[in-house]
Design a protein around this motif. Structure first.
Motif, PDB file in Angstrom:
ATOM      1  N   GLY A   1       0.793  -1.226   0.000  1.00 34.53           N
ATOM      2  CA  GLY A   1       0.000   0.000   0.000  1.00 34.53           C
ATOM      3  C   GLY A   1       0.825   1.276   0.000  1.00 34.53           C
ATOM      4  O   GLY A   1       0.264   2.363  -0.056  1.00 34.53           O
TER       5      GLY A   1
ATOM      6  N   GLY B   1       0.754   0.499  -3.960  1.00 34.03           N
ATOM      7  CA  GLY B   1       0.224   1.745  -3.425  1.00 34.03           C
ATOM      8  C   GLY B   1      -0.620   2.545  -4.397  1.00 34.03           C
ATOM      9  O   GLY B   1      -1.034   3.661  -4.074  1.00 34.03           O
TER      10      GLY B   1
ATOM     11  N   ASN C   1      -4.869   2.166  -1.905  1.00 31.24           N
ATOM     12  CA  ASN C   1      -4.649   1.931  -0.482  1.00 31.24           C
ATOM     13  C   ASN C   1      -5.872   1.200   0.040  1.00 31.24           C
ATOM     14  O   ASN C   1      -6.936   1.793   0.208  1.00 31.24           O
ATOM     15  CB  ASN C   1      -4.444   3.249   0.276  1.00 31.24           C
ATOM     16  CG  ASN C   1      -4.143   3.023   1.748  1.00 31.24           C
ATOM     17  OD1 ASN C   1      -4.460   1.983   2.323  1.00 31.24           O
ATOM     18  ND2 ASN C   1      -3.533   4.019   2.368  1.00 31.24           N
TER      19      ASN C   1
END
Length: 194
Positions: A26, A174, A177
């Motif tokens: 993330g 990422g 998220n």
């Protein structure tokens, strides 16, 4: 103290897995070669679990020249056979050959676009999508964006880039998220942009 941290529901108690969740998953990743590595490793988990692949990741880095596409694209049949004999990786011929094939596609994108990272991040308009899931059961396996990414990457010639793999890649890099709202990582600032 580690046990007191509330993490996403998919994380087990292996320190390797907890560190991966806490420090990588993330977090926005923009390094071209690391994004290629991640996309390739996500493809390796097809039919398996990410935990299985994560435990083999360091060995993959060693035998695949740290996922340097310029080197991987030059692999010959002798190298393929050597890899298929290596118990430290997933010895699936289609998956091994896919990494080599995909390294060539990566090089084309890099040549045409200047950066693999900017090409991939374009799918989310250069900004992470921040979701607000209360439970892991709410997190989808794919989305219209991962469907689109999969379609475009397949059209470019990539292999092992189905929509579920693409969504897992987006989460891991990422671009999305998906830390659940109760996860301590929701309150952490982004640790890295590699």
């Amino acid at each position: 103290m580690e046990q007191l941290k509330q993490r996403c529901g998919w994380v087990n108690q292996d320190p390797l897995y907890m560190a991966y969740h806490d420090e990588e998953w993330g977090q926005p990743l923009t390094n071209d070669q690391k994004l290629f590595e991640l996309l390739m490793l996500e493809g390796m988990q097809a039919g398996l679990s990410w935990y299985t692949v994560l435990k083999k990741r360091e060995h993959y880095r060693k035998v695949f020249d740290d996922f340097d596409p310029a080197i991987i694209a030059t692999y010959n049949e002798a190298k393929v056979e050597q890899l298929l004999q290596d118990p430290g990786i997933i010895r699936n011929k289609l998956k091994v050959r896919a990494i080599i094939h995909n390294a060539g596609i990566y090089q084309q994108i890099e040549q045409e676009e200047g950066s693999f990272s900017s090409y991939m991040w374009r799918f989310v308009d250069g900004e992470p999508i921040v979701n607000e899931w209360t439970s892991i059961s709410e997190v989808p396996a794919n989305t219209p964006i991962s469907d689109h990414m999969s379609k475009i990457l397949k059209k470019r010639g990539f292999k092992f880039v189905g929509t579920t793999i693409c969504y897992a890649f987006m989460q891991a890099s990422g671009m999305v998220n998906d830390h659940t709202l109760d996860c301590f990582c929701r309150t952490q600032p982004n640790l890295m942009t590699l």
